[in-house]
Design a protein around this motif. Structure first.
Motif, PDB file in Angstrom:
ATOM      1  N   GLU A  28       0.817  -1.213   0.000  1.00  0.00           N
ATOM      2  CA  GLU A  28       0.000   0.000   0.000  1.00  0.00           C
ATOM      3  C   GLU A  28       0.855   1.270   0.000  1.00  0.00           C
ATOM      4  OE1 GLU A  28      -2.595   0.656   3.444  1.00  0.00           O
ATOM      5  OE2 GLU A  28      -4.239   0.403   2.016  1.00  0.00           O
ATOM      6  N   GLN A  29       2.068   1.180   0.529  1.00  0.00           N
ATOM      7  CA  GLN A  29       2.932   2.347   0.629  1.00  0.00           C
ATOM      8  C   GLN A  29       4.024   2.368  -0.439  1.00  0.00           C
ATOM      9  OE1 GLN A  29       4.325   2.472   4.667  1.00  0.00           O
ATOM     10  NE2 GLN A  29       2.289   2.867   5.479  1.00  0.00           N
ATOM     11  N   ALA A  30       3.948   1.460  -1.402  1.00  0.00           N
ATOM     12  CA  ALA A  30       4.943   1.412  -2.473  1.00  0.00           C
ATOM     13  C   ALA A  30       4.833   2.663  -3.337  1.00  0.00           C
ATOM     14  CB  ALA A  30       4.740   0.169  -3.325  1.00  0.00           C
ATOM     15  N   PRO A  31       5.964   3.273  -3.672  1.00  0.00           N
ATOM     16  CA  PRO A  31       5.933   4.491  -4.491  1.00  0.00           C
ATOM     17  C   PRO A  31       5.241   4.292  -5.840  1.00  0.00           C
ATOM     18  CG  PRO A  31       8.110   4.190  -3.532  1.00  0.00           C
ATOM     19  CD  PRO A  31       7.317   2.953  -3.217  1.00  0.00           C
ATOM     20  N   THR A  32       5.425   3.126  -6.445  1.00  0.00           N
ATOM     21  CA  THR A  32       4.778   2.861  -7.734  1.00  0.00           C
ATOM     22  C   THR A  32       3.262   2.865  -7.589  1.00  0.00           C
ATOM     23  OG1 THR A  32       6.666   1.491  -8.353  1.00  0.00           O
ATOM     24  CG2 THR A  32       4.668   1.237  -9.662  1.00  0.00           C
ATOM     25  N   ARG A  33       2.786   2.241  -6.538  1.00  0.00           N
ATOM     26  CA  ARG A  33       1.337   2.191  -6.319  1.00  0.00           C
ATOM     27  C   ARG A  33       0.782   3.582  -6.058  1.00  0.00           C
ATOM     28  NH1 ARG A  33      -2.132  -1.936  -2.587  1.00  0.00           N
ATOM     29  NH2 ARG A  33      -4.124  -0.884  -2.835  1.00  0.00           N
ATOM     30  N   LEU A  34       1.462   4.349  -5.218  1.00  0.00           N
ATOM     31  CA  LEU A  34       0.997   5.701  -4.912  1.00  0.00           C
ATOM     32  C   LEU A  34       0.998   6.584  -6.169  1.00  0.00           C
ATOM     33  CD1 LEU A  34       2.713   6.232  -1.463  1.00  0.00           C
ATOM     34  CD2 LEU A  34       0.274   5.920  -1.902  1.00  0.00           C
ATOM     35  N   ALA A  35       2.018   6.432  -6.999  1.00  0.00           N
ATOM     36  CA  ALA A  35       2.081   7.223  -8.235  1.00  0.00           C
ATOM     37  C   ALA A  35       0.942   6.845  -9.179  1.00  0.00           C
ATOM     38  CB  ALA A  35       3.427   7.018  -8.920  1.00  0.00           C
ATOM     39  N   TYR A  36       0.664   5.554  -9.313  1.00  0.00           N
ATOM     40  CA  TYR A  36      -0.422   5.113 -10.191  1.00  0.00           C
ATOM     41  C   TYR A  36      -1.769   5.600  -9.664  1.00  0.00           C
ATOM     42  CZ  TYR A  36      -3.123   2.270 -13.382  1.00  0.00           C
ATOM     43  OH  TYR A  36      -3.994   1.864 -14.356  1.00  0.00           O
ATOM     44  N   GLU A  37      -1.966   5.505  -8.362  1.00  0.00           N
ATOM     45  CA  GLU A  37      -3.221   5.975  -7.782  1.00  0.00           C
ATOM     46  C   GLU A  37      -3.368   7.483  -7.966  1.00  0.00           C
ATOM     47  OE1 GLU A  37      -2.911   4.327  -3.841  1.00  0.00           O
ATOM     48  OE2 GLU A  37      -3.922   2.477  -4.457  1.00  0.00           O
ATOM     49  N   ARG A  38      -2.263   8.205  -7.899  1.00  0.00           N
ATOM     50  CA  ARG A  38      -2.305   9.650  -8.134  1.00  0.00           C
ATOM     51  C   ARG A  38      -2.721   9.938  -9.582  1.00  0.00           C
ATOM     52  NH1 ARG A  38      -0.367  13.755  -5.122  1.00  0.00           N
ATOM     53  NH2 ARG A  38       0.117  15.687  -6.172  1.00  0.00           N
ATOM     54  N   LEU A  39      -2.209   9.136 -10.516  1.00  0.00           N
ATOM     55  CA  LEU A  39      -2.600   9.270 -11.917  1.00  0.00           C
ATOM     56  C   LEU A  39      -4.104   9.050 -12.085  1.00  0.00           C
ATOM     57  CD1 LEU A  39      -1.860   9.413 -15.009  1.00  0.00           C
ATOM     58  CD2 LEU A  39      -1.744   6.918 -14.875  1.00  0.00           C
ATOM     59  N   HIS A  66      -8.151   7.710   0.573  1.00  0.00           N
ATOM     60  CA  HIS A  66      -7.352   6.528   0.908  1.00  0.00           C
ATOM     61  C   HIS A  66      -5.853   6.831   0.796  1.00  0.00           C
ATOM     62  CE1 HIS A  66      -6.045   2.410   1.213  1.00  0.00           C
ATOM     63  NE2 HIS A  66      -5.377   2.568   0.088  1.00  0.00           N
ATOM     64  N   THR A  67      -5.426   7.424  -0.327  1.00  0.00           N
ATOM     65  CA  THR A  67      -3.997   7.686  -0.500  1.00  0.00           C
ATOM     66  C   THR A  67      -3.499   8.756   0.464  1.00  0.00           C
ATOM     67  OG1 THR A  67      -4.419   9.246  -2.306  1.00  0.00           O
ATOM     68  CG2 THR A  67      -3.951   6.961  -2.917  1.00  0.00           C
ATOM     69  N   ALA A  68      -4.358   9.703   0.829  1.00  0.00           N
ATOM     70  CA  ALA A  68      -3.956  10.722   1.801  1.00  0.00           C
ATOM     71  C   ALA A  68      -3.654  10.077   3.152  1.00  0.00           C
ATOM     72  CB  ALA A  68      -5.034  11.787   1.942  1.00  0.00           C
ATOM     73  N   ALA A  69      -4.476   9.126   3.551  1.00  0.00           N
ATOM     74  CA  ALA A  69      -4.233   8.421   4.816  1.00  0.00           C
ATOM     75  C   ALA A  69      -2.922   7.642   4.759  1.00  0.00           C
ATOM     76  CB  ALA A  69      -5.400   7.481   5.125  1.00  0.00           C
ATOM     77  N   VAL A  70      -2.654   7.018   3.636  1.00  0.00           N
ATOM     78  CA  VAL A  70      -1.401   6.262   3.475  1.00  0.00           C
ATOM     79  C   VAL A  70      -0.209   7.221   3.529  1.00  0.00           C
ATOM     80  CG1 VAL A  70      -0.039   4.866   1.866  1.00  0.00           C
ATOM     81  CG2 VAL A  70      -2.465   4.372   2.199  1.00  0.00           C
ATOM     82  N   ARG A  71      -0.314   8.342   2.843  1.00  0.00           N
ATOM     83  CA  ARG A  71       0.790   9.308   2.837  1.00  0.00           C
ATOM     84  C   ARG A  71       1.024   9.909   4.227  1.00  0.00           C
ATOM     85  NH1 ARG A  71       2.331  10.715  -2.446  1.00  0.00           N
ATOM     86  NH2 ARG A  71       0.902   9.888  -3.992  1.00  0.00           N
ATOM     87  N   VAL A  72      -0.032  10.120   4.980  1.00  0.00           N
ATOM     88  CA  VAL A  72       0.120  10.627   6.355  1.00  0.00           C
ATOM     89  C   VAL A  72       0.864   9.596   7.199  1.00  0.00           C
ATOM     90  CG1 VAL A  72      -1.169  11.137   8.470  1.00  0.00           C
ATOM     91  CG2 VAL A  72      -1.818  12.222   6.324  1.00  0.00           C
ATOM     92  N   GLU A  73       0.522   8.334   7.054  1.00  0.00           N
ATOM     93  CA  GLU A  73       1.213   7.280   7.812  1.00  0.00           C
ATOM     94  C   GLU A  73       2.688   7.213   7.429  1.00  0.00           C
ATOM     95  OE1 GLU A  73       2.342   4.618  10.417  1.00  0.00           O
ATOM     96  OE2 GLU A  73       0.411   5.640  10.431  1.00  0.00           O
ATOM     97  N   ILE A  74       2.988   7.357   6.149  1.00  0.00           N
ATOM     98  CA  ILE A  74       4.391   7.369   5.702  1.00  0.00           C
ATOM     99  C   ILE A  74       5.123   8.544   6.340  1.00  0.00           C
ATOM    100  CG2 ILE A  74       5.889   7.741   3.706  1.00  0.00           C
ATOM    101  CD1 ILE A  74       3.797   6.187   2.039  1.00  0.00           C
ATOM    102  N   ALA A  75       4.507   9.712   6.346  1.00  0.00           N
ATOM    103  CA  ALA A  75       5.133  10.899   6.937  1.00  0.00           C
ATOM    104  C   ALA A  75       5.349  10.721   8.439  1.00  0.00           C
ATOM    105  CB  ALA A  75       4.277  12.131   6.667  1.00  0.00           C
ATOM    106  N   ARG A  76       4.371  10.147   9.124  1.00  0.00           N
ATOM    107  CA  ARG A  76       4.526   9.915  10.571  1.00  0.00           C
ATOM    108  C   ARG A  76       5.652   8.933  10.857  1.00  0.00           C
ATOM    109  NH1 ARG A  76      -1.830   9.499  12.045  1.00  0.00           N
ATOM    110  NH2 ARG A  76      -2.185  11.734  12.239  1.00  0.00           N
ATOM    111  N   ARG A  77       5.724   7.881  10.064  1.00  0.00           N
ATOM    112  CA  ARG A  77       6.799   6.907  10.263  1.00  0.00           C
ATOM    113  C   ARG A  77       8.152   7.566  10.019  1.00  0.00           C
ATOM    114  NH1 ARG A  77       6.296   2.069   6.571  1.00  0.00           N
ATOM    115  NH2 ARG A  77       6.885   3.678   5.108  1.00  0.00           N
TER     116      ARG A  77
END
Length: 109
Positions: A28-39, A66-77
């Motif tokens: 869920e936190q893979a950069p490729t997945r986040l980039a595709y979801e952003r697209l 969904h992606t905002a929640a994932v990105r927040v978790e990445i930032a917190r970590r």
């Protein structure tokens, strides 16, 4: 407009297929997945704005939440890692200064 909405829905089928088959296999936190979801979010937002497609707007909003929640978790970590690293650096710096002071105390000069 209806014709353009139908064309966008047809265009979206391969994108969803790639998402369901390949992208969901990634972390869920893979950069490729986040980039595709952003697209996908950008495509859906464009369709919602240009075509007045409410379904695309809903998909974009849901995926963005969904992606905002994932990105927040990445930032917190990352903040936790940075804080741990800063603590370790402070500890190492204090040890260095203690050793330096100890050497100065034993130097005859």
């Amino acid at each position: 407009m209806t014709f353009l909405r139908i064309n966008y829905q047809l265009l979206r089928i391969p994108l969803q297929l790639v998402e369901h088959i390949a992208i969901t296999q990634l972390d869920e936190q893979a950069p490729t997945r986040l980039a595709y979801e952003r697209l996908l979010i950008q495509c859906d937002r464009a369709a919602a704005y240009l075509l007045g497609d409410e379904n695309a707007d809903g998909r974009a909003a849901e995926l963005h939440r969904h992606t905002a929640a994932v990105r927040v978790e990445i930032a917190r970590r990352q903040q936790r890692v940075d804080a741990t690293n800063a603590t370790l650096l402070d500890l190492q710096r204090a040890r260095f200064h203690q050793r330096r002071q100890a050497r100065r105390g034993t130097d005859p000069a």
